[in-house]
Design a protein around this motif. Structure first.
Motif, short mmCIF file in Angstrom:
data_model
loop_
_atom_site.label_atom_id
_atom_site.label_comp_id
_atom_site.label_asym_id
_atom_site.label_seq_id
_atom_site.Cartn_x
_atom_site.Cartn_y
_atom_site.Cartn_z
N LEU A 1 -54.45 64.86 37.29
CA LEU A 1 -53.20 65.36 36.73
C LEU A 1 -52.00 64.92 37.57
CD1 LEU A 1 -54.11 68.99 35.65
CD2 LEU A 1 -53.35 67.13 34.18
N LEU A 2 -52.12 65.02 38.88
CA LEU A 2 -51.01 64.63 39.75
C LEU A 2 -50.73 63.14 39.66
CD1 LEU A 2 -51.71 66.81 42.90
CD2 LEU A 2 -49.83 67.05 41.28
N GLU A 3 -51.78 62.32 39.56
CA GLU A 3 -51.59 60.88 39.48
C GLU A 3 -51.01 60.46 38.13
OE1 GLU A 3 -55.36 59.09 40.29
OE2 GLU A 3 -55.32 59.63 42.41
N GLU A 4 -51.51 61.02 37.04
CA GLU A 4 -51.10 60.57 35.72
C GLU A 4 -49.85 61.25 35.19
OE1 GLU A 4 -54.48 60.88 33.14
OE2 GLU A 4 -55.68 59.49 34.36
N ILE A 5 -49.67 62.51 35.49
CA ILE A 5 -48.54 63.26 34.95
C ILE A 5 -47.49 63.50 36.03
CG2 ILE A 5 -47.83 65.45 33.91
CD1 ILE A 5 -50.63 65.55 32.63
N GLY A 6 -47.92 63.89 37.21
CA GLY A 6 -47.00 64.14 38.32
C GLY A 6 -46.44 65.54 38.31
N VAL A 7 -45.45 65.74 39.14
CA VAL A 7 -44.80 67.04 39.28
C VAL A 7 -43.30 66.81 39.26
CG1 VAL A 7 -44.55 69.06 40.77
CG2 VAL A 7 -46.72 67.87 40.70
N ASN A 8 -42.57 67.67 38.57
CA ASN A 8 -41.13 67.53 38.45
C ASN A 8 -40.44 68.59 39.31
OD1 ASN A 8 -38.60 66.93 37.66
ND2 ASN A 8 -38.87 67.42 35.49
N PHE A 9 -39.69 68.13 40.33
CA PHE A 9 -38.99 69.03 41.24
C PHE A 9 -37.47 68.97 41.04
CE2 PHE A 9 -42.84 68.08 43.84
CZ PHE A 9 -43.33 69.37 43.89
N VAL A 10 -37.01 68.57 39.89
CA VAL A 10 -35.59 68.35 39.66
C VAL A 10 -34.77 69.61 39.94
CG1 VAL A 10 -33.87 67.78 37.90
CG2 VAL A 10 -36.02 66.53 38.01
N ASP A 11 -35.26 70.77 39.58
CA ASP A 11 -34.50 72.00 39.75
C ASP A 11 -34.77 72.69 41.08
OD1 ASP A 11 -33.34 71.69 37.27
OD2 ASP A 11 -34.94 72.77 36.25
N SER A 12 -35.38 72.00 42.01
CA SER A 12 -35.69 72.61 43.30
C SER A 12 -35.20 71.73 44.44
CB SER A 12 -37.20 72.84 43.43
OG SER A 12 -37.50 73.39 44.68
N PRO A 13 -33.97 71.96 44.91
CA PRO A 13 -33.44 71.14 46.00
C PRO A 13 -34.27 71.27 47.28
CG PRO A 13 -31.80 72.75 45.25
CD PRO A 13 -33.00 72.93 44.42
N VAL A 14 -34.86 72.41 47.52
CA VAL A 14 -35.68 72.60 48.72
C VAL A 14 -36.90 71.69 48.66
CG1 VAL A 14 -37.06 74.25 50.03
CG2 VAL A 14 -34.88 74.97 49.05
N ALA A 15 -37.56 71.65 47.50
CA ALA A 15 -38.74 70.79 47.34
C ALA A 15 -38.37 69.32 47.47
CB ALA A 15 -39.41 71.06 46.00
N LEU A 16 -37.23 68.94 46.87
CA LEU A 16 -36.78 67.55 46.97
C LEU A 16 -36.51 67.17 48.42
CD1 LEU A 16 -34.41 67.34 43.89
CD2 LEU A 16 -36.65 66.27 44.16
N GLU A 17 -35.91 68.06 49.17
CA GLU A 17 -35.63 67.78 50.58
C GLU A 17 -36.92 67.64 51.38
OE1 GLU A 17 -33.98 66.62 53.86
OE2 GLU A 17 -32.91 66.83 51.97
N ARG A 18 -37.91 68.44 51.07
CA ARG A 18 -39.21 68.31 51.76
C ARG A 18 -39.84 66.96 51.47
NH1 ARG A 18 -41.90 74.29 51.10
NH2 ARG A 18 -40.42 75.35 52.45
N TRP A 19 -39.75 66.50 50.23
CA TRP A 19 -40.29 65.18 49.88
C TRP A 19 -39.54 64.10 50.66
CZ3 TRP A 19 -44.69 63.94 47.73
CH2 TRP A 19 -45.32 64.84 46.88
N ARG A 20 -38.21 64.21 50.71
CA ARG A 20 -37.42 63.21 51.43
C ARG A 20 -37.75 63.21 52.92
NH1 ARG A 20 -32.79 65.60 48.82
NH2 ARG A 20 -32.64 64.71 46.78
N SER A 21 -37.99 64.40 53.48
CA SER A 21 -38.24 64.50 54.92
C SER A 21 -39.54 63.82 55.35
CB SER A 21 -38.26 65.97 55.36
OG SER A 21 -39.42 66.62 54.87
N VAL A 22 -40.47 63.63 54.41
CA VAL A 22 -41.71 62.92 54.73
C VAL A 22 -41.70 61.49 54.21
CG1 VAL A 22 -43.10 65.02 54.90
CG2 VAL A 22 -42.91 63.86 52.70
N GLY A 23 -40.52 61.04 53.78
CA GLY A 23 -40.38 59.65 53.40
C GLY A 23 -40.74 59.33 51.97
N ARG A 24 -40.78 60.31 51.10
CA ARG A 24 -41.09 60.09 49.70
C ARG A 24 -39.82 60.06 48.88
NH1 ARG A 24 -45.51 58.41 51.28
NH2 ARG A 24 -47.28 59.76 51.41
N GLU A 25 -39.88 59.36 47.77
CA GLU A 25 -38.76 59.34 46.84
C GLU A 25 -39.14 60.16 45.62
OE1 GLU A 25 -37.04 55.59 45.96
OE2 GLU A 25 -37.47 54.81 47.95
N TYR A 26 -38.15 60.66 44.99
CA TYR A 26 -38.40 61.47 43.79
C TYR A 26 -38.07 60.74 42.54
CZ TYR A 26 -33.45 62.37 44.53
OH TYR A 26 -32.11 62.25 44.74
#
Length: 82
Positions: free
Chosen positions: A57-82
């Protein structure tokens, strides 16, 4: 000289005896013992199926964090793009 040796061998330990006499003794309650048996609701094969499907599910569909700035910042802090 034998008196000195006898005196030296018997000396010491007084401080330890005084400390033992004046030590504060604290008694603690016993731990609660669990009498309820442990149950395994899912076997190992079932857990592997769940994990495999979650990864799919995570590979094919993914997860949408658009409405969560905290989650987006955590992704950025580990070098991931959204």
């Amino acid at each position: 000289m034998s008196e000195t040796r006898a005196r030296r061998s018997r000396s010491g330990g007084g401080a330890a005896r005084r400390a033992e006499r004046t030590a504060v003794s604290v008694e603690t309650e016993r731990y609660i013992e669990r009498n309820i048996p442990l149950y395994e609701f899912l076997d190992e094969a079932t857990l592997e199926i769940i994990e495999y499907n979650a990864e799919t599910l995570l590979e094919e569909i993914g997860v949408n964090f658009v409405d969560s700035p905290v989650a987006l910042e955590r992704w950025r802090s580990v070098g991931r793009e959204y």
